[in-house]
Enzyme design. Structure first.
Site, PDB file in Angstrom:
ATOM      1  N   LYS A 195       0.844  -1.200   0.000  1.00  0.00           N
ATOM      2  CA  LYS A 195       0.000   0.000   0.000  1.00  0.00           C
ATOM      3  C   LYS A 195       0.878   1.249   0.000  1.00  0.00           C
ATOM      4  O   LYS A 195       1.471   1.616   1.004  1.00  0.00           O
ATOM      5  CB  LYS A 195      -0.952   0.052   1.205  1.00  0.00           C
ATOM      6  CG  LYS A 195      -2.102   0.978   0.868  1.00  0.00           C
ATOM      7  CD  LYS A 195      -2.677   1.808   1.983  1.00  0.00           C
ATOM      8  CE  LYS A 195      -1.874   2.877   2.607  1.00  0.00           C
ATOM      9  NZ  LYS A 195      -1.812   4.156   1.863  1.00  0.00           N
ATOM     10  N   GLY A 247       6.718   4.729   8.497  1.00  0.00           N
ATOM     11  CA  GLY A 247       5.899   5.932   8.610  1.00  0.00           C
ATOM     12  C   GLY A 247       6.014   6.522  10.002  1.00  0.00           C
ATOM     13  O   GLY A 247       7.062   6.410  10.641  1.00  0.00           O
ATOM     14  N   SER A 248       4.922   7.105  10.469  1.00  0.00           N
ATOM     15  CA  SER A 248       4.956   7.816  11.744  1.00  0.00           C
ATOM     16  C   SER A 248       4.882   6.851  12.936  1.00  0.00           C
ATOM     17  O   SER A 248       4.317   5.763  12.835  1.00  0.00           O
ATOM     18  CB  SER A 248       3.796   8.802  11.813  1.00  0.00           C
ATOM     19  OG  SER A 248       2.574   8.108  11.714  1.00  0.00           O
ATOM     20  N   THR A 249       5.400   7.287  14.057  1.00  0.00           N
ATOM     21  CA  THR A 249       5.365   6.487  15.284  1.00  0.00           C
ATOM     22  C   THR A 249       3.926   6.221  15.713  1.00  0.00           C
ATOM     23  O   THR A 249       3.586   5.118  16.144  1.00  0.00           O
ATOM     24  CB  THR A 249       6.129   7.228  16.399  1.00  0.00           C
ATOM     25  OG1 THR A 249       7.448   7.462  15.920  1.00  0.00           O
ATOM     26  CG2 THR A 249       6.209   6.413  17.670  1.00  0.00           C
ATOM     27  N   GLU A 250       3.118   7.256  15.544  1.00  0.00           N
ATOM     28  CA  GLU A 250       1.709   7.148  15.936  1.00  0.00           C
ATOM     29  C   GLU A 250       1.020   6.003  15.179  1.00  0.00           C
ATOM     30  O   GLU A 250       0.365   5.138  15.772  1.00  0.00           O
ATOM     31  CB  GLU A 250       1.093   8.503  15.573  1.00  0.00           C
ATOM     32  CG  GLU A 250      -0.308   8.742  15.923  1.00  0.00           C
ATOM     33  CD  GLU A 250      -0.800   9.994  15.177  1.00  0.00           C
ATOM     34  OE1 GLU A 250       0.019  10.770  14.622  1.00  0.00           O
ATOM     35  OE2 GLU A 250      -2.034  10.147  15.127  1.00  0.00           O
ATOM     36  N   GLY A 252       2.570   3.608  13.626  1.00  0.00           N
ATOM     37  CA  GLY A 252       3.290   2.388  14.001  1.00  0.00           C
ATOM     38  C   GLY A 252       2.644   1.701  15.199  1.00  0.00           C
ATOM     39  O   GLY A 252       2.461   0.483  15.220  1.00  0.00           O
ATOM     40  N   GLU A 269       9.561   0.890  10.823  1.00  0.00           N
ATOM     41  CA  GLU A 269      10.605   1.920  10.693  1.00  0.00           C
ATOM     42  C   GLU A 269       9.900   3.248  10.891  1.00  0.00           C
ATOM     43  O   GLU A 269       9.090   3.648  10.062  1.00  0.00           O
ATOM     44  CB  GLU A 269      11.277   1.794   9.326  1.00  0.00           C
ATOM     45  CG  GLU A 269      12.610   2.499   9.279  1.00  0.00           C
ATOM     46  CD  GLU A 269      12.470   3.934   8.869  1.00  0.00           C
ATOM     47  OE1 GLU A 269      12.263   4.776   9.775  1.00  0.00           O
ATOM     48  OE2 GLU A 269      12.547   4.213   7.677  1.00  0.00           O
ATOM     49  N   CYS A 303      13.544  10.342   7.312  1.00  0.00           N
ATOM     50  CA  CYS A 303      13.508   9.778   8.664  1.00  0.00           C
ATOM     51  C   CYS A 303      14.867   9.888   9.333  1.00  0.00           C
ATOM     52  O   CYS A 303      14.955   9.866  10.542  1.00  0.00           O
ATOM     53  CB  CYS A 303      13.041   8.333   8.591  1.00  0.00           C
ATOM     54  SG  CYS A 303      13.918   7.385   7.360  1.00  0.00           S
ATOM     55  N   GLU A 399       9.620  14.895  15.787  1.00  0.00           N
ATOM     56  CA  GLU A 399      10.038  14.833  14.385  1.00  0.00           C
ATOM     57  C   GLU A 399       9.226  15.849  13.577  1.00  0.00           C
ATOM     58  O   GLU A 399       8.001  15.824  13.597  1.00  0.00           O
ATOM     59  CB  GLU A 399       9.797  13.423  13.837  1.00  0.00           C
ATOM     60  CG  GLU A 399      10.256  13.266  12.399  1.00  0.00           C
ATOM     61  CD  GLU A 399      10.194  11.816  11.912  1.00  0.00           C
ATOM     62  OE1 GLU A 399       9.136  11.177  12.056  1.00  0.00           O
ATOM     63  OE2 GLU A 399      11.208  11.335  11.394  1.00  0.00           O
TER      64      GLU A 399
HETATM   65  P1  NAP Z   1       1.702   7.993   8.216  1.00  0.00           P
HETATM   66  O1  NAP Z   1       0.296   8.396   8.444  1.00  0.00           O
HETATM   67  O2  NAP Z   1       2.395   7.205   9.244  1.00  0.00           O
HETATM   68  O3  NAP Z   1       1.705   7.228   6.814  1.00  0.00           O
HETATM   69  C1  NAP Z   1       2.544   6.170   6.448  1.00  0.00           C
HETATM   70  C2  NAP Z   1       1.742   5.088   5.719  1.00  0.00           C
HETATM   71  O4  NAP Z   1       0.819   4.478   6.617  1.00  0.00           O
HETATM   72  C3  NAP Z   1       0.898   5.611   4.577  1.00  0.00           C
HETATM   73  O5  NAP Z   1       0.856   4.652   3.551  1.00  0.00           O
HETATM   74  C4  NAP Z   1      -0.444   5.771   5.246  1.00  0.00           C
HETATM   75  O6  NAP Z   1      -1.494   5.789   4.341  1.00  0.00           O
HETATM   76  C5  NAP Z   1      -0.496   4.542   6.098  1.00  0.00           C
HETATM   77  N1  NAP Z   1      -1.446   4.621   7.214  1.00  0.00           N
HETATM   78  C6  NAP Z   1      -2.015   5.702   7.791  1.00  0.00           C
HETATM   79  N2  NAP Z   1      -2.801   5.340   8.819  1.00  0.00           N
HETATM   80  C7  NAP Z   1      -2.744   3.995   8.904  1.00  0.00           C
HETATM   81  C8  NAP Z   1      -3.310   3.023   9.778  1.00  0.00           C
HETATM   82  N3  NAP Z   1      -4.110   3.364  10.794  1.00  0.00           N
HETATM   83  N4  NAP Z   1      -3.012   1.716   9.586  1.00  0.00           N
HETATM   84  C9  NAP Z   1      -2.189   1.346   8.592  1.00  0.00           C
HETATM   85  N5  NAP Z   1      -1.618   2.217   7.734  1.00  0.00           N
HETATM   86  C10 NAP Z   1      -1.883   3.526   7.889  1.00  0.00           C
HETATM   87  O7  NAP Z   1       2.580   9.269   7.926  1.00  0.00           O
HETATM   88  P2  NAP Z   1       2.063  10.673   7.332  1.00  0.00           P
HETATM   89  O8  NAP Z   1       0.764  11.093   7.936  1.00  0.00           O
HETATM   90  O9  NAP Z   1       2.132  10.582   5.877  1.00  0.00           O
HETATM   91  O10 NAP Z   1       3.195  11.620   7.889  1.00  0.00           O
HETATM   92  C11 NAP Z   1       3.100  12.079   9.219  1.00  0.00           C
HETATM   93  C12 NAP Z   1       4.442  12.116   9.885  1.00  0.00           C
HETATM   94  O11 NAP Z   1       5.008  10.816   9.892  1.00  0.00           O
HETATM   95  C13 NAP Z   1       5.477  12.956   9.189  1.00  0.00           C
HETATM   96  O12 NAP Z   1       5.366  14.311   9.497  1.00  0.00           O
HETATM   97  C14 NAP Z   1       6.736  12.340   9.710  1.00  0.00           C
HETATM   98  O13 NAP Z   1       7.045  12.854  10.973  1.00  0.00           O
HETATM   99  C15 NAP Z   1       6.385  10.883   9.831  1.00  0.00           C
HETATM  100  N6  NAP Z   1       6.865  10.108   8.679  1.00  0.00           N
HETATM  101  C16 NAP Z   1       7.917   9.285   8.853  1.00  0.00           C
HETATM  102  C17 NAP Z   1       8.412   8.578   7.772  1.00  0.00           C
HETATM  103  C18 NAP Z   1       9.585   7.668   7.901  1.00  0.00           C
HETATM  104  O14 NAP Z   1      10.288   7.451   6.941  1.00  0.00           O
HETATM  105  N7  NAP Z   1       9.791   7.063   9.045  1.00  0.00           N
HETATM  106  C19 NAP Z   1       7.845   8.714   6.515  1.00  0.00           C
HETATM  107  C20 NAP Z   1       6.739   9.541   6.364  1.00  0.00           C
HETATM  108  C21 NAP Z   1       6.267  10.233   7.454  1.00  0.00           C
HETATM  109  P3  NAP Z   1      -1.970   7.204   3.732  1.00  0.00           P
HETATM  110  O15 NAP Z   1      -0.775   7.964   3.351  1.00  0.00           O
HETATM  111  O16 NAP Z   1      -2.739   6.826   2.579  1.00  0.00           O
HETATM  112  O17 NAP Z   1      -2.759   7.845   4.829  1.00  0.00           O
END
Ligand code: NAP
Ligand code: MG
Length: 496
Positions: A195, A247-250, A252, A269, A303, A399
């Site tokens: 996804k 993605g985000s810790t939240e 995760g 990660e 990240c 972050e």
């Molecule tokens: P995110 O919400 O954690 O998104 C990462 C992935 O998870 C996306 O494919 C997202 O889908 C999906 N997702 C969202 N909610 C989910 C759930 N409840 N269950 C399973 N998958 C889910 O990150 P973001 O909102 O794009 O970014 C927010 C913050 O996360 C950033 O500001 C940054 O601090 C952090 N981040 C970290 C990394 C990293 O490399 N570690 C990368 C990106 C962001 P959708 O995008 O379609 O919602």
């Protein structure tokens, strides 16, 4: 502005892409028939619409992946050599489509086309090339038992693919993240539902086409375009064996909770707040260039961004001024403009998040150098240095995921190590010094999955990557990644 890629070619590449989801080898619409738009963050214009995949589509994709993983399936009966050659071929095909991928990454994510072409796309290809070699080198052991009669028992281990893998990726390195997930999973013999992030689905769709063209059987790789609800459905699905998330810790934490139902294997990660320690005896030019790259590369949407800068007192002013100056020299603009060295942030949401941190930093008493919106269209934020920061400030703890570094000075090595480690994260860390003993001593004490000495942002398909503490579970890249995608089976035979 003359674009690096002309308008007819852009139309051709975007127009010829499959704007559907890949399920069981077919390009399909969402069950609901709904779609969503992917935007170009430099212009805020709609690039294309893709299917709005939801729980029902995730379920369809999981069923296809499960069928492709059946004992007698073409994928499970394929020789390891053939599987390796197919994975290698994906790497070749990525390089054959270098220009298209670079264009899609730039349009969809905003990053400079030249950067995507020089770094993201070749790195993604290298991941497939590197991982392909492991397909024929996944071995168990013959193990002499400890307390058993050695003549009575023969015991050995088999390494078997873990099964159906859900892989959920972010928008900052869309193709590279897809490669990090899909490459090793295929090399290990797993099947996948990928996804991509809602903001950046396009390069994953082209990758899906190439994976099929390379000879991967239908259902082995499925791609569901959609939002968090599709990801959540995959993380909770009772027939998924493993979920790999970046993605985000939240989110995760939500993945961990969702995975608890069938106790699927989880790797995570989750980003970081990486400390960068610059000692006074560093090569100062190198430290300035490295520290600027640590935070400004990829618009700071990384990240491993070196977002907490700690400089030893005697060189603090010089290093901070040097980084501010490097920031000023960065050319923000449309990623397709050959002059551009930094693109826009990925979305309005990310723009609001980053500028929100700057507002809070001002109210907490930090000095914000840079940080202006650039232009009135697109999500451009200028490179930013925060000075006068304290450890309790939001911008020092959380972050930001933008081109914003929080700078502070320190007096002694003994002071800086506890401060550098004073974070819930532990993904990356760096140290700049000419003193090799101090460099190793510092590297050993920094609690992070990767430590750079006199550099930053360097990585490789062969080098393990992942986080200490709340930066995640498990390692990707290198042969370490196969621990995520293989089970170990112990076979014990009574020979009597
Ligand atoms: P995110 O919400 O954690 O998104 C990462 C992935 O998870 C996306 O494919 C997202 O889908 C999906 N997702 C969202 N909610 C989910 C759930 N409840 N269950 C399973 N998958 C889910 O990150 P973001 O909102 O794009 O970014 C927010 C913050 O996360 C950033 O500001 C940054 O601090 C952090 N981040 C970290 C990394 C990293 O490399 N570690 C990368 C990106 C962001 P959708 O995008 O379609 O919602
Ligand atoms: Mg987009």
């Amino acid at each position: 502005m003359t674009l690096a890629v002309d308008e007819p070619r852009i139309q051709q590449v975007v127009g010829s892409l499959n704007h559907k989801m890949l399920i069981n080898g077919e390009w399909v619409d969402a069950a609901s028939g709904r779609t969503f738009d992917s935007l170009n963050p430099a212009t805020e214009e709609v690039l294309v619409s893709v299917p709005y995949g939801q729980a029902e589509d995730a379920d369809r994709a999981v069923r296809a992946a499960r069928a492709a993983f059946a004992e007698d399936s073409a994928w499970r009966r394929m020789s390891h050599g053939q599987r390796g050659r197919i994975v290698h071929k994906v790497g070749d095909l990525i390089l054959e489509h270098l220009e298209e991928f670079a264009l899609l990454e730039s349009l969809d994510n905003g990053k400079p086309y030249a950067v995507a072409k020089a770094m993201d796309v070749p790195m993604a290809a290298d991941v497939f090339h590197y991982m392909s070699g492991w397909a024929t080198k996944i071995e168990g052991n013959t193990i002499p038992a400890s307390a058993l009669d050695p003549q009575a028992y023969l015991s050995f281990t088999l390494r078997e693919p873990v099964g159906v893998c859900a892989q959920i990726i972010p928008w900052n390195f869309p193709l590279v993240m897809a490669a990090w997930k899909v490459g090793p999973a295929l090399a290990a013999g797993c099947t996948v539902v990928l996804k991509p992030a809602e903001q950046t689905p396009l390069s994953a769709l082209l990758l899906g086409e190439l994976v099929m063209r390379a000879g991967v059987p239908a259902g082995v790789l499925n791609i569901v375009t959609g939002f968090g609800d599709a990801g959540a459905a995959l993380a909770a699905h009772p027939d998924v064996d493993k979920v790999a998330f970046t993605g985000s810790t939240e989110v995760g934490r939500e993945i961990v909770r969702a995975a608890a139902g069938n106790l699927k294997k989880v790797t995570l990660e989750l980003g970081g707040k990486s400390p960068n320690v610059v000692y006074a005896d560093a090569d100062i030019d190198k430290a300035i260039a490295g520290s600027a790259d640590a935070i400004f590369f990829n618009q700071g949407e990384s990240c491993i961004a070196g977002s907490r800068l700690y400089v030893e007192e005697p060189v603090y002013d010089q290093v901070v001024e040097g980084i501010v100056e490097q920031g000023r020299q960065i050319r923000l603009g449309n990623g397709l403009d050959p002059q551009t060295t930094m693109g826009p942030l990925v979305s309005q949401e990310q723009f609001d998040r980053v500028t929100g941190y700057l507002d809070v930093s001002r109210s907490e008493g930090a000095t914000v150098i840079g940080g202006d919106r650039v232009g009135d269209r697109g999500y451009f934020v200028a490179p930013t240095v925060l000075t006068g920061t304290r450890e309790d400030m939001k911008a020092v703890r959380e972050e930001i995921f933008g081109p914003v570094v929080a700078a502070a000075q320190f007096r002694a090595e003994t002071d800086i190590l506890p401060t550098a480690n004073n974070t819930n994260y532990g993904l990356g860390a760096g140290v700049f010094t000419r003193d090799i003993t101090k460099a190793y001593r510092t590297a050993r004490r920094l609690r992070a999955g990767t430590v750079w000495i006199n550099t930053w942002n360097v990585g490789d398909a062969a080098l393990p990557f992942g986080g200490y503490k709340e930066s995640g579970w498990g390692r990707e890249q290198g042969h370490a990644v196969f621990d995520n995608y293989l089970e170990t089976k112990t076979v014990i035979t009574d020979l009597s």
